[in-house]
Design a protein around this motif. Structure first.
Motif, PDB file in Angstrom:
ATOM      1  N   PRO A   8       0.787  -1.234   0.000  1.00 37.95           N
ATOM      2  CA  PRO A   8       0.000   0.000   0.000  1.00 37.95           C
ATOM      3  C   PRO A   8       0.821   1.287   0.000  1.00 37.95           C
ATOM      4  CG  PRO A   8       0.099  -0.893   2.211  1.00 37.95           C
ATOM      5  CD  PRO A   8       0.820  -1.873   1.323  1.00 37.95           C
ATOM      6  N   LYS A   9       2.071   1.258  -0.498  1.00 41.47           N
ATOM      7  CA  LYS A   9       2.913   2.452  -0.421  1.00 41.47           C
ATOM      8  C   LYS A   9       2.350   3.614  -1.244  1.00 41.47           C
ATOM      9  CE  LYS A   9       6.104   1.256  -4.212  1.00 41.47           C
ATOM     10  NZ  LYS A   9       7.526   1.115  -4.578  1.00 41.47           N
ATOM     11  N   TYR A  10       1.491   3.322  -2.204  1.00 43.39           N
ATOM     12  CA  TYR A  10       0.925   4.385  -3.028  1.00 43.39           C
ATOM     13  C   TYR A  10      -0.420   4.880  -2.491  1.00 43.39           C
ATOM     14  CZ  TYR A  10       4.352   3.110  -6.636  1.00 43.39           C
ATOM     15  OH  TYR A  10       5.506   2.853  -7.331  1.00 43.39           O
ATOM     16  N   SER A  11      -0.931   4.298  -1.411  1.00 47.05           N
ATOM     17  CA  SER A  11      -2.246   4.715  -0.935  1.00 47.05           C
ATOM     18  C   SER A  11      -2.203   6.197  -0.575  1.00 47.05           C
ATOM     19  CB  SER A  11      -2.707   3.878   0.251  1.00 47.05           C
ATOM     20  OG  SER A  11      -1.856   4.088   1.365  1.00 47.05           O
ATOM     21  N   CYS A  12      -3.342   6.879  -0.733  1.00 50.47           N
ATOM     22  CA  CYS A  12      -3.341   8.331  -0.673  1.00 50.47           C
ATOM     23  C   CYS A  12      -4.514   8.842   0.160  1.00 50.47           C
ATOM     24  CB  CYS A  12      -3.417   8.910  -2.081  1.00 50.47           C
ATOM     25  SG  CYS A  12      -4.838   8.307  -3.013  1.00 50.47           S
ATOM     26  N   ASP A  13      -4.489  10.140   0.414  1.00 51.22           N
ATOM     27  CA  ASP A  13      -5.585  10.780   1.133  1.00 51.22           C
ATOM     28  C   ASP A  13      -6.748  11.098   0.203  1.00 51.22           C
ATOM     29  OD1 ASP A  13      -4.216  11.299   3.854  1.00 51.22           O
ATOM     30  OD2 ASP A  13      -2.783  12.104   2.397  1.00 51.22           O
ATOM     31  N   PHE A  14      -6.411  11.517  -1.007  1.00 52.33           N
ATOM     32  CA  PHE A  14      -7.431  11.893  -1.990  1.00 52.33           C
ATOM     33  C   PHE A  14      -7.106  11.223  -3.320  1.00 52.33           C
ATOM     34  CE2 PHE A  14      -6.827  15.373   0.991  1.00 52.33           C
ATOM     35  CZ  PHE A  14      -8.119  15.595   1.447  1.00 52.33           C
ATOM     36  N   GLN A  71     -19.433  14.272   6.551  1.00 50.19           N
ATOM     37  CA  GLN A  71     -18.290  13.549   7.099  1.00 50.19           C
ATOM     38  C   GLN A  71     -16.960  14.152   6.639  1.00 50.19           C
ATOM     39  OE1 GLN A  71     -20.866  12.010   5.543  1.00 50.19           O
ATOM     40  NE2 GLN A  71     -21.882  11.135   7.342  1.00 50.19           N
ATOM     41  N   THR A  72     -16.970  14.809   5.487  1.00 48.52           N
ATOM     42  CA  THR A  72     -15.710  15.338   4.950  1.00 48.52           C
ATOM     43  C   THR A  72     -15.743  16.859   4.793  1.00 48.52           C
ATOM     44  OG1 THR A  72     -16.514  15.017   2.672  1.00 48.52           O
ATOM     45  CG2 THR A  72     -15.262  13.207   3.678  1.00 48.52           C
ATOM     46  N   GLU A  73     -16.701  17.500   5.452  1.00 48.85           N
ATOM     47  CA  GLU A  73     -16.898  18.943   5.254  1.00 48.85           C
ATOM     48  C   GLU A  73     -15.627  19.747   5.529  1.00 48.85           C
ATOM     49  OE1 GLU A  73     -19.766  22.609   6.814  1.00 48.85           O
ATOM     50  OE2 GLU A  73     -19.960  20.613   7.697  1.00 48.85           O
ATOM     51  N   GLU A  74     -15.019  19.517   6.668  1.00 48.15           N
ATOM     52  CA  GLU A  74     -13.864  20.332   7.055  1.00 48.15           C
ATOM     53  C   GLU A  74     -12.641  20.031   6.200  1.00 48.15           C
ATOM     54  OE1 GLU A  74     -13.738  22.946   9.040  1.00 48.15           O
ATOM     55  OE2 GLU A  74     -15.919  22.687   9.136  1.00 48.15           O
ATOM     56  N   VAL A  75     -12.393  18.738   5.971  1.00 44.32           N
ATOM     57  CA  VAL A  75     -11.198  18.386   5.198  1.00 44.32           C
ATOM     58  C   VAL A  75     -11.309  18.901   3.765  1.00 44.32           C
ATOM     59  CG1 VAL A  75     -12.001  16.076   4.509  1.00 44.32           C
ATOM     60  CG2 VAL A  75      -9.563  16.549   4.637  1.00 44.32           C
ATOM     61  N   MET A  76     -12.499  18.826   3.165  1.00 47.44           N
ATOM     62  CA  MET A  76     -12.667  19.327   1.801  1.00 47.44           C
ATOM     63  C   MET A  76     -12.668  20.852   1.762  1.00 47.44           C
ATOM     64  SD  MET A  76     -12.482  16.652   0.075  1.00 47.44           S
ATOM     65  CE  MET A  76     -12.492  17.632  -1.431  1.00 47.44           C
ATOM     66  N   LYS A  77     -13.131  21.460   2.838  1.00 45.42           N
ATOM     67  CA  LYS A  77     -13.085  22.925   2.911  1.00 45.42           C
ATOM     68  C   LYS A  77     -11.636  23.397   2.858  1.00 45.42           C
ATOM     69  CE  LYS A  77     -15.962  24.899   5.718  1.00 45.42           C
ATOM     70  NZ  LYS A  77     -16.608  25.385   6.977  1.00 45.42           N
ATOM     71  N   ASN A  78     -10.752  22.677   3.548  1.00 40.13           N
ATOM     72  CA  ASN A  78      -9.334  23.031   3.542  1.00 40.13           C
ATOM     73  C   ASN A  78      -8.705  22.813   2.171  1.00 40.13           C
ATOM     74  OD1 ASN A  78      -9.334  23.763   6.253  1.00 40.13           O
ATOM     75  ND2 ASN A  78      -8.894  21.670   6.943  1.00 40.13           N
ATOM     76  N   VAL A  79      -9.103  21.733   1.510  1.00 37.09           N
ATOM     77  CA  VAL A  79      -8.592  21.474   0.157  1.00 37.09           C
ATOM     78  C   VAL A  79      -9.021  22.594  -0.786  1.00 37.09           C
ATOM     79  CG1 VAL A  79      -8.797  19.954  -1.850  1.00 37.09           C
ATOM     80  CG2 VAL A  79      -8.466  18.980   0.427  1.00 37.09           C
ATOM     81  N   LEU A  80     -10.278  22.982  -0.680  1.00 35.93           N
ATOM     82  CA  LEU A  80     -10.804  23.999  -1.589  1.00 35.93           C
ATOM     83  C   LEU A  80     -10.214  25.379  -1.331  1.00 35.93           C
ATOM     84  CD1 LEU A  80     -14.464  22.744  -1.757  1.00 35.93           C
ATOM     85  CD2 LEU A  80     -12.949  23.040  -3.712  1.00 35.93           C
ATOM     86  N   LYS A  81      -9.781  25.650  -0.089  1.00 42.08           N
ATOM     87  CA  LYS A  81      -9.111  26.919   0.185  1.00 42.08           C
ATOM     88  C   LYS A  81      -7.861  27.053  -0.664  1.00 42.08           C
ATOM     89  CE  LYS A  81     -10.509  27.887   4.972  1.00 42.08           C
ATOM     90  NZ  LYS A  81     -10.068  27.935   6.389  1.00 42.08           N
ATOM     91  N   GLN A  82      -7.183  25.936  -0.878  1.00 42.28           N
ATOM     92  CA  GLN A  82      -5.989  25.945  -1.716  1.00 42.28           C
ATOM     93  C   GLN A  82      -6.344  25.874  -3.199  1.00 42.28           C
ATOM     94  OE1 GLN A  82      -4.408  22.408   0.504  1.00 42.28           O
ATOM     95  NE2 GLN A  82      -2.506  23.590   0.506  1.00 42.28           N
ATOM     96  N   LEU A  83      -7.316  25.024  -3.503  1.00 47.12           N
ATOM     97  CA  LEU A  83      -7.600  24.702  -4.895  1.00 47.12           C
ATOM     98  C   LEU A  83      -8.317  25.817  -5.643  1.00 47.12           C
ATOM     99  CD1 LEU A  83      -7.199  22.307  -6.800  1.00 47.12           C
ATOM    100  CD2 LEU A  83      -9.440  21.457  -6.110  1.00 47.12           C
ATOM    101  N   ASN A  84      -9.168  26.567  -4.972  1.00 47.03           N
ATOM    102  CA  ASN A  84      -9.962  27.602  -5.634  1.00 47.03           C
ATOM    103  C   ASN A  84      -9.069  28.761  -6.070  1.00 47.03           C
ATOM    104  OD1 ASN A  84     -12.187  29.103  -6.554  1.00 47.03           O
ATOM    105  ND2 ASN A  84     -12.431  30.087  -4.565  1.00 47.03           N
ATOM    106  N   MET A  85      -8.914  28.930  -7.371  1.00 42.74           N
ATOM    107  CA  MET A  85      -8.034  29.955  -7.904  1.00 42.74           C
ATOM    108  C   MET A  85      -8.554  30.407  -9.270  1.00 42.74           C
ATOM    109  SD  MET A  85      -4.933  27.334  -8.909  1.00 42.74           S
ATOM    110  CE  MET A  85      -3.898  28.594  -9.635  1.00 42.74           C
TER     111      MET A  85
END
Length: 350
Positions: free
Chosen positions: A72-78, A159-173
Motif C-alpha cells: 500500500p505504499k501508493y495509498s493516498c488521502d485523496f 463527514q468530509t466537510e472540514e477536510v474538503m473545505k481546507n482542500v478547496l481553500k488551496q484549490l480555488n483559484m
C-alpha cells in the motif's frame, strides 16, 4: 503531508494535477506512458481568460507501475478518478492498491451513474462526485488549456466537510475556480444539459464554435435539451445555473436566427475556435463513447416516467452506428442531422 493521486491523468486530470502541483500540494499523476513522456519536461497551464502557470516537474507514474504494486505504499488521502465513464469499471479494479481505509475518492465523470461502480467496489470509503464544467484541450505536448468557463464543484458530505473545505481553500483559484455543493444531483443534470452538445459536435465533426454558428446544429441541441427539461420537470428537479443563462432558457436562445444568436449569446461563443468535445475525440479515434451515460441516461430515466425522447434516441443510434463502423466518418451536415431528428420526432408524435 496529504497526498493527492490523479488516476487517468489525460486532459482534465492533467490540468487538475498540474494545478495541485503548482500549489505545492503533494500530487502524483497516474497516466499512460505517452502522456508521461509529453509532460516529462514540465507542464504549461493556460485558460481562455489569459491566466497561466508553468510547472517544471511533475510526479508521474504509469498505470503499469501501479498494477505491479503489491503493497500500500501508493495509498493516498485523496484519489481523483478522471477516466471517462467508459473506463470507470476497469479503473475500479486498477486503483485497488491506491485506496487506503481513509482515502476519499472523487469521481470526475460526465453524465449520470458511473460513480455507483466505485461505491459498490469501495463501500467503506467516502466517494464524492465532482462536476467539471469546463473544456480542456492540448495546445501542444506539455501545454493544457482550459477553453471555457465554469467552476469545478465537489459534492458536499458532512463527514468530509472540514477536510474538503481546507482542500478547496488551496484549490480555488482564477485558473480553476472550485467550490463544494449540496445539490450535486441537480447540478449533474444541469451539466448533462450542457453535455448534450457533445454528441452533436461529434457528429458534426467540426470545432464547437463553428458548430454553434450554424443554426441547424443548434436546433438539434435545443431539441435534445427540451427532452431533458421535460424529464427533470417530471422528476421535480430544479436545475441550478451552471452558465450565465438559466438552463430552461438555453433551448430558446439556441433556436434564434443567427443574427440574433450572435447578438445575445456572446458568452456561449466565448470559447477557443479550436475546441472540440471529448466525444468527438473518442469517435474520431474509434473509441467507445460516453453516449450511454449522457443521452442514454435521459432516455433510460424517461422510460421509467413513460416519456418518449425521440431526439435523444436518434442521436444515440447515430453515434452507435459510427462506433460499430470500421470506416472513417466525415461528419453529418447540419441540415441532414436536423431532418433526421425531426422525422423521428414526427414518427413519435403523430
Amino acid at each position: 503531508m496529504q497526498t493527492h493521486i490523479i488516476f487517468g491523468a489525460g486532459l482534465i486530470g492533467g490540468f487538475l494535477g498540474g494545478v495541485l502541483t503548482s500549489l505545492n500540494i503533494n500530487t502524483v499523476l497516474v497516466c499512460r506512458p505517452s502522456v508521461k513522456q509529453k509532460i516529462s519536461n514540465g507542464l504549461k497551464l493556460t485558460d481562455y481568460l489569459g491566466h497561466e502557470r508553468y510547472i517544471k516537474t511533475l510526479n508521474c507514474l504509469t498505470q503499469d507501475d501501479i498494477l505491479k504494486n503489491t503493497n500500500p505504499k501508493y495509498s493516498c488521502d485523496f484519489l481523483w478518478i478522471t477516466v471517462k465513464c467508459t473506463g470507470v469499471n476497469q479503473a475500479s479494479k486498477d486503483i485497488h492498491s491506491l485506496v487506503g481505509p481513509d482515502t476519499i475518492i472523487l469521481c470526475c465523470q460526465n453524465g449520470l451513474g458511473s460513480d455507483q461502480i466505485i461505491k459498490q467496489k469501495y463501500p467503506q470509503n467516502t466517494v464524492l462526485r465532482v462536476m467539471v464544467p469546463f473544456n480542456v484541450s492540448e495546445i501542444k505536448p506539455g501545454h493544457l488549456h482550459r477553453g471555457s468557463e465554469g467552476t469545478l464543484c465537489i459534492e458536499f458530505s458532512p463527514q468530509t466537510e472540514e477536510v474538503m473545505k481546507n482542500v478547496l481553500k488551496q484549490l480555488n483559484m482564477a485558473l480553476m475556480p472550485a467550490r463544494q455543493t449540496k445539490e450535486m444531483q441537480a447540478l449533474l443534470w444541469a451539466k448533462l444539459q450542457l453535455n448534450l452538445g457533445n454528441s452533436v459536435n461529434a457528429l458534426a465533426n467540426i470545432p464547437v464554435k463553428a458548430m454553434l454558428q450554424q443554426r441547424n446544429y443548434r436546433l438539434v441541441i435545443a431539441a435534445l435539451m427540451r427532452e431533458l427539461l421535460l424529464v427533470t420537470k417530471t422528476l421535480d428537479i430544479t436545475l441550478p445555473k451552471v452558465t450565465a443563462l438559466p438552463g430552461k432558457y438555453i433551448p430558446f436562445i439556441l433556436s434564434l436566427p443567427n443574427f440574433l444568436f450572435n447578438l445575445v449569446a456572446n458568452k456561449m461563443l466565448a470559447i477557443d475556435p479550436t475546441v472540440r468535445t471529448s466525444m468527438w475525440w473518442d469517435l474520431s479515434q474509434g473509441k467507445k463513447t460516453e453516449i450511454d451515460y449522457l443521452n442514454g441516461a435521459i432516455v433510460n430515466t424517461a422510460k421509467d416516467l413513460n416519456i418518449t425522447c425521440p431526439a435523444n434516441n436518434s442521436i444515440i443510434h447515430l453515434i452507435k452506428s459510427i462506433e460499430h463502423s470500421n470506416e472513417d466518418y466525415q461528419g453529418v451536415p447540419a441540415s441532414i442531422l436536423l431532418n433526421k431528428i425531426r422525422r423521428n420526432q414526427s414518427a413519435n408524435h403523430p
